[in-house]
Design a protein around this motif. Structure first.
Motif, PDB file in Angstrom:
ATOM      1  N   SER A   1       2.365 -10.061  -8.328  1.00 14.62           N
ATOM      2  CA  SER A   1       2.741 -11.080  -7.334  1.00 14.62           C
ATOM      3  C   SER A   1       2.600 -12.440  -7.982  1.00 14.62           C
ATOM      4  N   VAL A   2       3.051 -13.468  -7.270  1.00 14.73           N
ATOM      5  CA  VAL A   2       2.893 -14.837  -7.775  1.00 14.73           C
ATOM      6  C   VAL A   2       1.411 -15.149  -7.972  1.00 14.73           C
ATOM      7  N   GLU A   3       0.596 -14.705  -7.021  1.00 12.91           N
ATOM      8  CA  GLU A   3      -0.833 -14.992  -7.108  1.00 12.91           C
ATOM      9  C   GLU A   3      -1.476 -14.334  -8.326  1.00 12.91           C
ATOM     10  N   SER A   4      -1.208 -13.045  -8.523  1.00 10.22           N
ATOM     11  CA  SER A   4      -1.825 -12.352  -9.657  1.00 10.22           C
ATOM     12  C   SER A   4      -1.338 -12.912 -10.990  1.00 10.22           C
TER      13      SER A   4
ATOM     14  N   CYS B   1      -0.278 -16.041 -11.517  1.00  4.55           N
ATOM     15  CA  CYS B   1      -0.873 -17.368 -11.689  1.00  4.55           C
ATOM     16  C   CYS B   1      -2.355 -17.262 -12.061  1.00  4.55           C
ATOM     17  N   GLN B   2      -3.065 -16.308 -11.481  1.00  5.40           N
ATOM     18  CA  GLN B   2      -4.472 -16.130 -11.825  1.00  5.40           C
ATOM     19  C   GLN B   2      -4.636 -15.722 -13.291  1.00  5.40           C
ATOM     20  N   THR B   3      -3.782 -14.810 -13.735  1.00  4.22           N
ATOM     21  CA  THR B   3      -3.832 -14.399 -15.140  1.00  4.22           C
ATOM     22  C   THR B   3      -3.470 -15.563 -16.053  1.00  4.22           C
TER      23      THR B   3
ATOM     24  N   CYS C   1       2.986 -16.576 -18.020  1.00  4.85           N
ATOM     25  CA  CYS C   1       2.541 -15.846 -16.829  1.00  4.85           C
ATOM     26  C   CYS C   1       2.831 -16.649 -15.558  1.00  4.85           C
ATOM     27  N   VAL C   2       2.525 -17.926 -15.589  1.00  4.93           N
ATOM     28  CA  VAL C   2       2.707 -18.752 -14.390  1.00  4.93           C
ATOM     29  C   VAL C   2       4.181 -18.918 -14.046  1.00  4.93           C
TER      30      VAL C   2
ATOM     31  N   GLY D   1       5.865 -15.675 -13.269  1.00  2.00           N
ATOM     32  CA  GLY D   1       5.341 -15.175 -12.000  1.00  2.00           C
ATOM     33  C   GLY D   1       6.049 -15.807 -10.809  1.00  2.00           C
ATOM     34  N   PHE D   2       6.306 -17.120 -10.887  1.00  2.00           N
ATOM     35  CA  PHE D   2       7.042 -17.766  -9.800  1.00  2.00           C
ATOM     36  C   PHE D   2       8.481 -17.256  -9.731  1.00  2.00           C
TER      37      PHE D   2
ATOM     38  N   GLY E   1       8.385 -13.972  -8.062  1.00  2.00           N
ATOM     39  CA  GLY E   1       8.227 -14.125  -6.616  1.00  2.00           C
ATOM     40  C   GLY E   1       9.515 -14.545  -5.943  1.00  2.00           C
TER      41      GLY E   1
END
Length: 395
Positions: free
Chosen positions: A310-313, A315-317, A366-367, A370-371, A374
């Motif tokens: 997900s976007v959250e996972s 962004c966290q990574t 990753c960021v 990831g977006f 999403g």
């Protein structure tokens, strides 16, 4: 009820069209099959339409130019349960379609002709196509799509109309031939192959096929529908090689036999890691887009990835990698400060800079990816329910 449609795309084939129609009608009469002959006309100006109508064939006008466009329209207009398609230049013998009908009746979804097994008459296929183009492209197709078909581009083939329509084929040009086999393989359809012959065409003008242009379009399509081979496998190879070299080189020169690797190899290994990691992301994004568009089937493994990513996972990574990059930067500056900000050792600064570059690049990838994941996921859920490949497949 019509069992079989014999479909021929046509663009100015007045010299050979009558012969092809007569052979097709003769086959239907000899076998007693309830069938029809359909001519998908691509804008002929030489009287081909009139010839077809006079011989009792049904003519379907196709305004959009292209081999694939003509066949797509012809398949939509066909009334038969099965369709056998072939060129209308008299290079294929429409009076000998028995093996195709037998395999179709036996449950095959797609039956491909194989000209290399059946026989290619002298002058029927240019040497460039016979010894390079077709063998190379067919080999690539077999490897990428795990199909036993050895003649990807044979123009004489039969299929279940319902099964092929479910694939949603779209290629308007000559590459339609490859798209049919690729998508049928990915969907898990039963594909058989029978020997067929190829004769020199009976027309006096040059063929519509343009070797290099159409060959490239076939190759491009083969790679487009193979994100594993185009992105994942090269990405994993680069990522693995980069890590194997990068980790030991961070601690000093690496000696492999008579070869000594140092700062230059470290920079290359950093580039391998960053490129490989992005290719792996490209694979995931390509799979998601393909699923959304109904181009590729789903798989249990990819379904698990979609459930977890997900976007959250992402962004966290990514934030974790960026934090490590910042920490590595601060540590490096700290060591420099302890030395009074004096001259820097080239090897030390190269290692520190490479580590920061890799961690920063991976974090940003990753960021940002990831977006993008999403964004693409927002519409994919609704599209999956309508996609022809929504059910798990072989991918």
């Amino acid at each position: 009820m019509i069992e079989l449609t014999i479909l021929m795309p046509c663009l100015n084939e007045a010299e050979t069209l009558a012969t092809c129609i007569e052979k097709a009608k003769g086959f239907l009469a000899r076998t007693g099959i309830a069938g029809e002959v359909v001519i998908a006309d691509n804008g002929s100006t030489d009287g081909s339409r009139e010839i077809a109508a006079a011989l009792g064939a049904r003519v379907v006008a196709v305004p959009m130019r292209g081999y694939g466009a003509a066949l797509i329209a012809g398949i939509e207009a066909a009334r038969g349960r099965f369709v056998i398609m072939g060129d209308s230049d008299d290079s294929y013998d429409f009076s000998r379609l028995d093996a195709f009908v037998e395999r179709l009746r036996g449950g095959a979804d797609l039956v491909m002709g194989n000209r290399f097994r059946g026989g290619i008459a002298p002058g029927a296929m240019p040497p460039l196509h016979r010894y390079l183009g077709n063998p190379v492209l067919s080999t690539i197709g077999r490897v990428l799509y795990r199909t036993p078909i050895r003649d990807f581009h044979c123009g004489l083939r039969g299929f279940s109309r319902a099964a092929i329509r479910r694939l949603g084929l779209t290629a308007p040009g000559m590459e339609y031939a490859s798209e049919m086999v690729m998508r049928a393989s990915l969907a898990g359809l039963r594909i058989d192959e029978v020997p067929t012959t190829l004769s020199p065409d009976g027309r006096s003008r040059p063929p519509h096929l343009q070797s290099w242009r159409d060959g490239w379009r076939h190759l491009k399509l083969l790679l487009t529908f193979a994100p594993f081979s185009l992105f994942l496998y090269p990405g994993m190879a680069l990522l693995g090689l980069g890590l194997v070299l990068f980790v030991p080189l961070m601690f000093g020169p690496l000696r492999l036999g008579a070869v000594s690797l140092d700062a230059g190899a470290l920079i290359f290994s950093a580039a391998f890691i960053m490129t490989g990691f992005q290719l792996v992301w490209f694979h995931a994004l390509a799979r998601l887009f393909s699923l959304r568009a109904g181009l590729l089937p789903d798989s249990p493994r990819f379904a698990r990835l979609r459930a977890r990513l997900s976007v959250e996972s992402a962004c966290q990574t990514g934030a974790a990698f960026l934090a490590l990059a910042l920490a590595a930067t601060l540590v490096s500056v700290g060591f420099w400060a302890r030395g009074g900000f004096g001259p820097l050792d080239p090897g030390a600064i190269t290692r520190a800079a490479s580590l920061v570059a890799v961690l920063s690049a991976v974090g940003l990838q990753c960021v940002t990816n990831g977006f993008l994941w999403g964004l693409m996921s927002q519409k994919s859920r609704a599209a999956e329910a309508q996609a022809p490949f929504a059910q798990p497949g072989r991918a």
